[in-house]
Design a protein around this motif. Sequence first.
Motif, PDB file in Angstrom:
ATOM      1  N   SER A 287       0.836  -1.203   0.000  1.00  0.00           N
ATOM      2  CA  SER A 287       0.000   0.000   0.000  1.00  0.00           C
ATOM      3  C   SER A 287       0.870   1.252   0.000  1.00  0.00           C
ATOM      4  O   SER A 287       0.547   2.247  -0.660  1.00  0.00           O
ATOM      5  CB  SER A 287      -0.938   0.005   1.216  1.00  0.00           C
ATOM      6  N   THR A 288       1.978   1.200   0.738  1.00  0.00           N
ATOM      7  CA  THR A 288       2.914   2.325   0.750  1.00  0.00           C
ATOM      8  C   THR A 288       3.568   2.481  -0.616  1.00  0.00           C
ATOM      9  O   THR A 288       3.811   3.607  -1.081  1.00  0.00           O
ATOM     10  CB  THR A 288       4.001   2.118   1.822  1.00  0.00           C
ATOM     11  N   LEU A 289       3.847   1.356  -1.266  1.00  0.00           N
ATOM     12  CA  LEU A 289       4.434   1.394  -2.608  1.00  0.00           C
ATOM     13  C   LEU A 289       3.510   2.133  -3.570  1.00  0.00           C
ATOM     14  O   LEU A 289       3.953   2.970  -4.360  1.00  0.00           O
ATOM     15  CB  LEU A 289       4.693  -0.032  -3.107  1.00  0.00           C
ATOM     16  N   ALA A 290       2.228   1.840  -3.512  1.00  0.00           N
ATOM     17  CA  ALA A 290       1.253   2.505  -4.371  1.00  0.00           C
ATOM     18  C   ALA A 290       1.239   4.018  -4.096  1.00  0.00           C
ATOM     19  O   ALA A 290       1.181   4.830  -5.031  1.00  0.00           O
ATOM     20  CB  ALA A 290      -0.138   1.921  -4.149  1.00  0.00           C
ATOM     21  N   LYS A 291       1.306   4.392  -2.816  1.00  0.00           N
ATOM     22  CA  LYS A 291       1.310   5.813  -2.467  1.00  0.00           C
ATOM     23  C   LYS A 291       2.580   6.498  -2.960  1.00  0.00           C
ATOM     24  O   LYS A 291       2.553   7.650  -3.400  1.00  0.00           O
ATOM     25  CB  LYS A 291       1.187   5.968  -0.943  1.00  0.00           C
ATOM     26  N   THR A 292       3.710   5.777  -2.892  1.00  0.00           N
ATOM     27  CA  THR A 292       4.981   6.338  -3.333  1.00  0.00           C
ATOM     28  C   THR A 292       4.969   6.610  -4.831  1.00  0.00           C
ATOM     29  O   THR A 292       5.474   7.635  -5.298  1.00  0.00           O
ATOM     30  CB  THR A 292       6.149   5.396  -2.988  1.00  0.00           C
ATOM     31  N   VAL A 293       4.384   5.685  -5.590  1.00  0.00           N
ATOM     32  CA  VAL A 293       4.268   5.872  -7.038  1.00  0.00           C
ATOM     33  C   VAL A 293       3.473   7.138  -7.344  1.00  0.00           C
ATOM     34  O   VAL A 293       3.876   7.971  -8.169  1.00  0.00           O
ATOM     35  CB  VAL A 293       3.595   4.653  -7.706  1.00  0.00           C
ATOM     36  N   ALA A 294       2.350   7.294  -6.658  1.00  0.00           N
ATOM     37  CA  ALA A 294       1.506   8.474  -6.856  1.00  0.00           C
ATOM     38  C   ALA A 294       2.249   9.753  -6.476  1.00  0.00           C
ATOM     39  O   ALA A 294       2.142  10.781  -7.164  1.00  0.00           O
ATOM     40  CB  ALA A 294       0.232   8.342  -6.038  1.00  0.00           C
ATOM     41  N   THR A 295       3.027   9.685  -5.408  1.00  0.00           N
ATOM     42  CA  THR A 295       3.791  10.845  -4.950  1.00  0.00           C
ATOM     43  C   THR A 295       4.863  11.226  -5.955  1.00  0.00           C
ATOM     44  O   THR A 295       5.053  12.408  -6.277  1.00  0.00           O
ATOM     45  CB  THR A 295       4.440  10.566  -3.586  1.00  0.00           C
ATOM     46  N   PHE A 296       5.603  10.222  -6.452  1.00  0.00           N
ATOM     47  CA  PHE A 296       6.652  10.472  -7.448  1.00  0.00           C
ATOM     48  C   PHE A 296       6.056  11.106  -8.699  1.00  0.00           C
ATOM     49  O   PHE A 296       6.619  12.039  -9.269  1.00  0.00           O
ATOM     50  CB  PHE A 296       7.353   9.165  -7.813  1.00  0.00           C
ATOM     51  N   ALA A 297       4.915  10.571  -9.136  1.00  0.00           N
ATOM     52  CA  ALA A 297       4.271  11.087 -10.342  1.00  0.00           C
ATOM     53  C   ALA A 297       3.816  12.525 -10.153  1.00  0.00           C
ATOM     54  O   ALA A 297       4.028  13.388 -11.012  1.00  0.00           O
ATOM     55  CB  ALA A 297       3.093  10.205 -10.726  1.00  0.00           C
ATOM     56  N   ALA A 298       3.196  12.798  -9.001  1.00  0.00           N
ATOM     57  CA  ALA A 298       2.705  14.144  -8.716  1.00  0.00           C
ATOM     58  C   ALA A 298       3.842  15.149  -8.580  1.00  0.00           C
ATOM     59  O   ALA A 298       3.708  16.315  -8.952  1.00  0.00           O
ATOM     60  CB  ALA A 298       1.862  14.133  -7.444  1.00  0.00           C
ATOM     61  N   ALA A 299       4.975  14.676  -8.056  1.00  0.00           N
ATOM     62  CA  ALA A 299       6.119  15.566  -7.847  1.00  0.00           C
ATOM     63  C   ALA A 299       6.899  15.811  -9.129  1.00  0.00           C
ATOM     64  O   ALA A 299       7.793  16.665  -9.168  1.00  0.00           O
ATOM     65  CB  ALA A 299       7.047  14.972  -6.785  1.00  0.00           C
ATOM     66  N   GLY A 300       6.579  15.062 -10.181  1.00  0.00           N
ATOM     67  CA  GLY A 300       7.282  15.230 -11.448  1.00  0.00           C
ATOM     68  C   GLY A 300       8.732  14.799 -11.376  1.00  0.00           C
ATOM     69  O   GLY A 300       9.615  15.455 -11.952  1.00  0.00           O
ATOM     70  N   VAL A 301       9.004  13.709 -10.658  1.00  0.00           N
ATOM     71  CA  VAL A 301      10.376  13.196 -10.542  1.00  0.00           C
ATOM     72  C   VAL A 301      10.962  12.976 -11.933  1.00  0.00           C
ATOM     73  O   VAL A 301      10.362  12.314 -12.779  1.00  0.00           O
ATOM     74  CB  VAL A 301      10.392  11.883  -9.734  1.00  0.00           C
ATOM     75  N   ALA A 302      12.129  13.562 -12.192  1.00  0.00           N
ATOM     76  CA  ALA A 302      12.720  13.526 -13.534  1.00  0.00           C
ATOM     77  C   ALA A 302      13.222  12.139 -13.908  1.00  0.00           C
ATOM     78  O   ALA A 302      13.127  11.734 -15.070  1.00  0.00           O
ATOM     79  CB  ALA A 302      13.859  14.534 -13.624  1.00  0.00           C
ATOM     80  N   ASN A 303      13.760  11.408 -12.951  1.00  0.00           N
ATOM     81  CA  ASN A 303      14.270  10.061 -13.238  1.00  0.00           C
ATOM     82  C   ASN A 303      13.154   9.156 -13.716  1.00  0.00           C
ATOM     83  O   ASN A 303      11.997   9.287 -13.317  1.00  0.00           O
ATOM     84  CB  ASN A 303      14.867   9.432 -11.975  1.00  0.00           C
ATOM     85  N   ARG A 304      13.523   8.187 -14.540  1.00  0.00           N
ATOM     86  CA  ARG A 304      12.582   7.101 -14.792  1.00  0.00           C
ATOM     87  C   ARG A 304      12.517   6.267 -13.513  1.00  0.00           C
ATOM     88  O   ARG A 304      13.541   6.027 -12.875  1.00  0.00           O
ATOM     89  CB  ARG A 304      13.054   6.248 -15.969  1.00  0.00           C
ATOM     90  N   PHE A 305      11.323   5.851 -13.128  1.00  0.00           N
ATOM     91  CA  PHE A 305      11.201   5.046 -11.920  1.00  0.00           C
ATOM     92  C   PHE A 305      10.267   3.858 -12.151  1.00  0.00           C
ATOM     93  O   PHE A 305       9.300   3.935 -12.898  1.00  0.00           O
ATOM     94  CB  PHE A 305      10.755   5.877 -10.715  1.00  0.00           C
ATOM     95  N   LEU A 306      10.617   2.775 -11.501  1.00  0.00           N
ATOM     96  CA  LEU A 306       9.904   1.512 -11.653  1.00  0.00           C
ATOM     97  C   LEU A 306       9.488   1.002 -10.284  1.00  0.00           C
ATOM     98  O   LEU A 306      10.308   0.884  -9.382  1.00  0.00           O
ATOM     99  CB  LEU A 306      10.824   0.484 -12.338  1.00  0.00           C
ATOM    100  N   ALA A 307       8.204   0.721 -10.131  1.00  0.00           N
ATOM    101  CA  ALA A 307       7.699   0.091  -8.909  1.00  0.00           C
ATOM    102  C   ALA A 307       7.522  -1.390  -9.222  1.00  0.00           C
ATOM    103  O   ALA A 307       6.792  -1.750 -10.146  1.00  0.00           O
ATOM    104  CB  ALA A 307       6.378   0.710  -8.494  1.00  0.00           C
ATOM    105  N   ILE A 308       8.197  -2.248  -8.496  1.00  0.00           N
ATOM    106  CA  ILE A 308       8.080  -3.686  -8.725  1.00  0.00           C
ATOM    107  C   ILE A 308       7.658  -4.362  -7.428  1.00  0.00           C
ATOM    108  O   ILE A 308       8.292  -4.199  -6.388  1.00  0.00           O
ATOM    109  CB  ILE A 308       9.393  -4.277  -9.286  1.00  0.00           C
ATOM    110  N   ALA A 309       6.565  -5.096  -7.500  1.00  0.00           N
ATOM    111  CA  ALA A 309       5.956  -5.680  -6.306  1.00  0.00           C
ATOM    112  C   ALA A 309       5.915  -7.202  -6.399  1.00  0.00           C
ATOM    113  O   ALA A 309       6.215  -7.795  -7.448  1.00  0.00           O
ATOM    114  CB  ALA A 309       4.542  -5.125  -6.125  1.00  0.00           C
TER     115      ALA A 309
END
Length: 354
Positions: free
Chosen positions: A190-212
Amino acid sequence: MAYQTTALRMRQRLELHGFTAARAYNDVREKAEEYAKDPRRLRTPVVEGRERFETYMKDIESAIEALLHDAGAPLRRLHPLDLGERYISRNNNRSYLRFVLDQISDDTLVSLYVSNYIVHRLAKSSGSIVQEARSEQLARLPADAPLIVLTEGPTDSRLLSAAMEITHPHLVEFVNFIDFTTHRAEGSVSTLAKTVATFAAAGVANRFLAIADNDTAAHSALIKVKSDKTLPNTCRVLHYPYLDLLTRYPTLGPYGQGVVLADVNGRAGSLELYLGRDVLTIDGNLAPIQWQHYDSKLGRYHGALSDHDKKRVQKAFEEKIKSARMSGGAPSGDWTGIEAIMNTIITAFMSVHD
């Protein structure tokens, strides 16, 4: 003086930066078509309207073939001012390099000769040219920054990071597994899902991958975020991959008494099940999955190793890592699951063409 690696390793590095086979082909094709419309930009005069894309592609293939039969290193003459500039811009020379690498075998040695750079004072004779180039790259575009990999928690991050040092040491500097322990962040799907949303909203420049995990709980918890159409192209949300070992794996309940072999892909695939048959074998048998709660949304049970077995498997894998390090990075035992996860990470952005 030269740097050397294999075509496979260079392809994998380019893959992690988003320079996929499809992207390379599209970049080369686009530039070839662009040049075809303006013959004055070509070094070799052509008759406008008669030279087609196929002709230019054959020209490229002929040049590649000539390079491969060169007495020296196959890619020694690959320089933007030599062959590549005819078809792609200097800004996309990695696409051209990827295009060429896809034409040769995995074990082909690829060399970058740096003597001329030193002679012409474009590089220093002392120090690491790689480190200097990396520092310049990281100051530029997101494509040059490490891929951020988000996991469900500190154990997954720590074990995958250590595993990459053994199976793919040439990719370590290109991937950054978030260390939940260091950052004291909570670890859960659940925290992973929130982190993905946070990264997206913050416009993180790096490519990022959530793997569960590849289990029922993770698939259920990530349904919403995986269907979010607003996620940027720089983001991927994935699960650990399908694994043959898990198609007939020992399970306990809820079918009845005793051990039942079942396909646990997508239902109980936590990281521990990818650490190798050798570390999963306890007292001569594979540590069994215990079926737990039923997920009505997905219509299937969730399963997991017992806490006791989970800790034993993790400890055994840490010993396997330690043994590989002591032997100079030569892995022994079963690394099939880890290789599958690493391949999933490497190819996560294969669908990105821009």
